[in-house]
Scaffold this active site. Structure first.
Site, PDB file in Angstrom:
ATOM      1  N   CYS A 101      55.789  21.126  46.007  1.00 37.60           N
ATOM      2  CA  CYS A 101      56.741  21.243  47.172  1.00 37.60           C
ATOM      3  C   CYS A 101      58.129  21.924  46.383  1.00 37.60           C
ATOM      4  O   CYS A 101      58.163  21.437  45.220  1.00 37.60           O
ATOM      5  CB  CYS A 101      57.109  19.797  47.740  1.00 37.60           C
ATOM      6  SG  CYS A 101      58.598  19.662  48.849  1.00 37.60           S
ATOM      7  N   GLU A 145      54.649  21.221  55.944  1.00 40.54           N
ATOM      8  CA  GLU A 145      55.882  21.647  56.543  1.00 40.54           C
ATOM      9  C   GLU A 145      56.221  20.788  57.710  1.00 40.54           C
ATOM     10  O   GLU A 145      57.522  20.179  57.869  1.00 40.54           O
ATOM     11  CB  GLU A 145      55.990  23.031  56.847  1.00 40.54           C
ATOM     12  CG  GLU A 145      55.591  23.980  55.836  1.00 40.54           C
ATOM     13  CD  GLU A 145      56.499  23.873  54.526  1.00 40.54           C
ATOM     14  OE1 GLU A 145      57.668  23.508  54.695  1.00 40.54           O
ATOM     15  OE2 GLU A 145      56.119  24.126  53.736  1.00 40.54           O
ATOM     16  N   HIS A 148      57.867  17.630  56.538  1.00 42.55           N
ATOM     17  CA  HIS A 148      59.142  17.881  55.978  1.00 42.55           C
ATOM     18  C   HIS A 148      60.031  17.697  57.396  1.00 42.55           C
ATOM     19  O   HIS A 148      61.181  16.881  57.171  1.00 42.55           O
ATOM     20  CB  HIS A 148      59.501  19.199  55.668  1.00 42.55           C
ATOM     21  CG  HIS A 148      59.415  19.184  54.005  1.00 42.55           C
ATOM     22  ND1 HIS A 148      59.663  18.658  53.056  1.00 42.55           N
ATOM     23  CD2 HIS A 148      58.446  20.170  53.489  1.00 42.55           C
ATOM     24  CE1 HIS A 148      59.689  18.878  51.832  1.00 42.55           C
ATOM     25  NE2 HIS A 148      58.722  19.847  52.100  1.00 42.55           N
TER      26      HIS A 148
END
Length: 191
Positions: A101, A145, A148
């Site tokens: 990441c 993603e 996130h």
């Protein structure tokens, strides 16, 4: 222009991002995020990673695996994804795999479990509804993603024992990231 990437310890990375409602400046923002991602040599970047609480991420599919020092990465791009307000509507299979990441630079785990195949519904940079079926590596990228956008970092997907081992083994780096994140936020506030 590249944007500063927020590091582990920044509270924006732990918050659930807000839906994108205004698409008027999204194309320009996506371009800045792509530039930031290329500079950091990534494959995906979510808005919270640049300090924005929006359900938006960019990702690319490379034609070839980039060499460590190969530049520019843009020349290797096969496809660019600009993804707003994504929702995974179907999952299939499960596989452990390697993840890292940009908000945890240099840290990786080979044991992050993800669905092998997914269907994602989302809006593009113009607000148009889209749907994609992905498998393998790009399915993993999208799941990372989307996590996130929900305030979840990849190591939090590890089973409890592996997560605890990851935290123990990387304690020094994680503490350093937290200090850097606090210093950056202090600087943003003007002192």
């Amino acid at each position: 222009m590249a944007l500063p990437i927020r590091l582990y310890g920044d509270p924006v990375l732990k918050r659930k991002a807000l839906p994108v409602e205004d698409f008027s400046g999204l194309k320009a923002l996506a371009e800045e995020m792509l530039e930031t991602m290329f500079e950091a040599r990534g494959v995906g970047l979510a808005a919270p990673q640049v300090g924005l609480s929006q359900r938006l991420f960019v990702a690319v599919e490379y034609a070839d695996e980039p060499e460590e020092d190969e530049k520019p990465l843009r020349a290797l791009v096969r496809r660019v994804y600009v993804v707003a307000n994504p929702a995974i509507t179907h999952r299939e299979g499960l596989e452990e795999g390697m993840e890292g990441c940009l908000s945890l630079p240099g840290l990786f785990s080979e044991e992050v479990p993800r669905s092998l195949r997914i269907r994602v519904e989302y809006q593009d940079e113009y607000g148009e509804k889209q749907s994609l079926e992905l498998e393998g590596y790009m399915a993993r990228v999208f799941q990372h993603e989307i996590d996130h956008l929900d305030g979840i970092l990849f190591f939090e997907r590890l089973p409890k024992e592996k997560r605890e081992a990851f935290l123990r083994e990387n304690r020094e780096a994680l503490v350093r990231f937290q200090k850097e994140a606090r210093a950056f936020l202090k600087e943003l506030r003007g002192g």
